[in-house]
Enzyme design. Structure first.
Site, PDB file in Angstrom:
ATOM      1  N   HIS A 100      92.943  17.397 105.409  1.00  0.00           N
ATOM      2  CA  HIS A 100      92.305  17.066 106.678  1.00  0.00           C
ATOM      3  C   HIS A 100      91.060  16.246 106.352  1.00  0.00           C
ATOM      4  O   HIS A 100      90.477  16.379 105.271  1.00  0.00           O
ATOM      5  CB  HIS A 100      91.836  18.313 107.426  1.00  0.00           C
ATOM      6  N   ASP A 103      88.176  18.324 105.263  1.00  0.00           N
ATOM      7  CA  ASP A 103      88.367  19.008 103.980  1.00  0.00           C
ATOM      8  C   ASP A 103      87.694  18.232 102.861  1.00  0.00           C
ATOM      9  O   ASP A 103      87.108  18.811 101.944  1.00  0.00           O
ATOM     10  CB  ASP A 103      89.853  19.115 103.620  1.00  0.00           C
TER      11      ASP A 103
END
Length: 440
Positions: A100, A103
């Site tokens: 993501h 992340d």
């Protein structure tokens, strides 16, 4: 000192090995049905569970003490996280990873900071990919963690939230393109509702469709050649999500003219939460022409939530791969480990143990599924069972030669009195078990 410095590269040592840091079944160069195991599996490690999750649960704080999770400059920690991640991928010998946006990059306090941070870390990831040869299976945007997304992203009652989410997806899709990603995933973590009492279903479904059309248009605009994928999930964190399961997603895509543009990324634990088997969701996706990729994990059958454990059932995985191999295998997709070690598994080695065991299970499953395909006993029985539909009478019904009344008259004229033939379910199950446990 690196976080994984004391851990060697993981190599194949064969089924007799007692080394916990070695593969027993995953010989990546071994050929099965004309492809290597590495080519069949296209394994990816996810960023979020492996390098972001701190080991929290709803009753307790994080138990992990990863060095990149400590205090300090956010961008420096992001780069340290990337260094550790690519060291992990390299030592594990897995060819792909997934992430993501948040992340890999600090979110910042506004969209300008978010954009600048993400661009910098995308360049850093590009250099890591170039130096290691590791590739991006797919990227996505986190549209569920921040409080602004409490009521959804594309389905939010606030158009400013919709616009903020669109900005994140634009940047995440651009980054995926920049990094050579094979797919882009859309997981509607909060695209649903907690109660119908405050929800406009028609409006929210229309908003979600508009959002997806914008994503498709942008993908075409930037020349993205990968696949766009939706990841179905029935509930959690919301009570009900609009991407409930594969069939629901297909119906939504069909309704909004998106069925030729978007496919599905199927997670095993999401399938069971929806009351389906992993096998069912994969078979349904192929039947509907929207199979894309897989998130490999499992749930705990005694818990009613998404536990994201490493897959350890060769039986379940064999049936999944039976469908995948029967349809020619992955194209842009692969097996992404959306799996996390347990909260008590705090040592660096535990990250390896979880992935090693799961990868060995996938390798075994591919080999056992290949046995089912090569002996052809399941498909032989299916062909015989449905053979009446290939005969003249069945073909005429299927092709629409009969109206309802004409078919009724034909049945009367023939004096039809069909009798039930055995489905031999027990025999089919024995054939599967023979392939799994005897290898034939």
């Amino acid at each position: 000192m690196s976080y994984f410095e004391h851990i060697p590269e993981i190599r194949y040592e064969g089924p007799q090995s007692d080394n916990p840091l070695a593969y027993r079944h995953y010989d990546k160069s071994k050929k099965v049905l004309g492809k290597t195991l590495e080519e069949h599996l296209r394994i990816a490690v996810c960023y979020w569970h492996t390098f972001v999750w701190p080991g929290v649960d709803i009753f307790g704080q994080g138990t992990f003490r990863r060095p990149w999770q400590q205090a300090g400059d956010a961008m420096e920690r992001a780069q340290q996280k990337a260094d550790s991640a690519f060291e992990f991928f390299s030592k594990l010998g897995t060819p792909y990873y997934t992430f993501h946006d948040t992340d890999v990059s600090p979110e910042g306090s506004n969209l300008k900071e978010y954009s600048e941070n993400f661009l910098r870390i995308t360049d850093y990831l590009a250099r890591k990919q170039e130096s290691t040869g590791i590739k991006l299976l797919w990227g996505t945007a986190n549209l569920f963690s921040h409080p602004r997304y409490a009521a959804g992203a594309a389905t939010s009652p606030d158009p400013e939230v919709f616009a903020f989410a669109a900005t994140q997806v634009r940047h995440a899709l651009d980054a995926t393109q920049r990094l050579g990603g094979d797919n882009y995933v859309l997981w509607g973590g909060r695209e649903g509702y907690d109660t119908l009492l405050n929800t406009d279903l028609v409006r929210e479904r229309d908003q979600l469709a508009r959002f997806l059309h914008m994503v498709v248009d942008h993908a075409h605009k930037i020349g993205f050649k990968g696949s766009l994928l939706i990841e179905p999930k029935p509930q959690e964190p919301t009570k009900h999500q609009y991407d409930y399961d594969v069939a629901t997603v297909h119906g939504f895509l069909l309704q909004h003219g998106l069925d030729k543009e978007i496919r599905v990324n199927i997670e095993a634990n999401h399938a069971t939460l929806a009351g389906h088997s992993f096998h069912h969701e994969i078979a349904t996706a192929y039947a509907l022409g929207i199979f894309g990729s897989v998130d490999a994990n499992r749930g705990d059958p005694q818990n009613g939530w998404d536990t994201d454990q490493f897959p350890n059932s060769v039986e379940e995985l064999t049936l999944a791969f039976y469908e995948i191999l029967k349809h020619g295998g992955f194209t842009t997709g692969g097996m992404n480990f959306d799996s996390k070690v347990r909260r008590q598994s705090v040592d660096p080695e535990d990250l390896f143990y979880g992935h090693i065991g799961a990868i060995d299970n996938l390798a075994l499953a591919v080999e056992r599924a290949a046995v089912l395909i090569e002996n052809d006993r399941l498909d032989q029985f299916k062909r015989q069972r449905y053979s009446g539909w290939d005969a003249e009478f069945g073909r005429k019904i299927s092709s629409g030669d009969y109206s309802l009344s004409a078919l009724a008259e034909e049945a009367m004229a023939r004096g039809l009195n069909p009798q039930h033939a055995s489905g031999h379910q027990e025999l089919m199950e024995n054939i599967v078990n023979q392939a799994i446990y005897s290898g034939r």
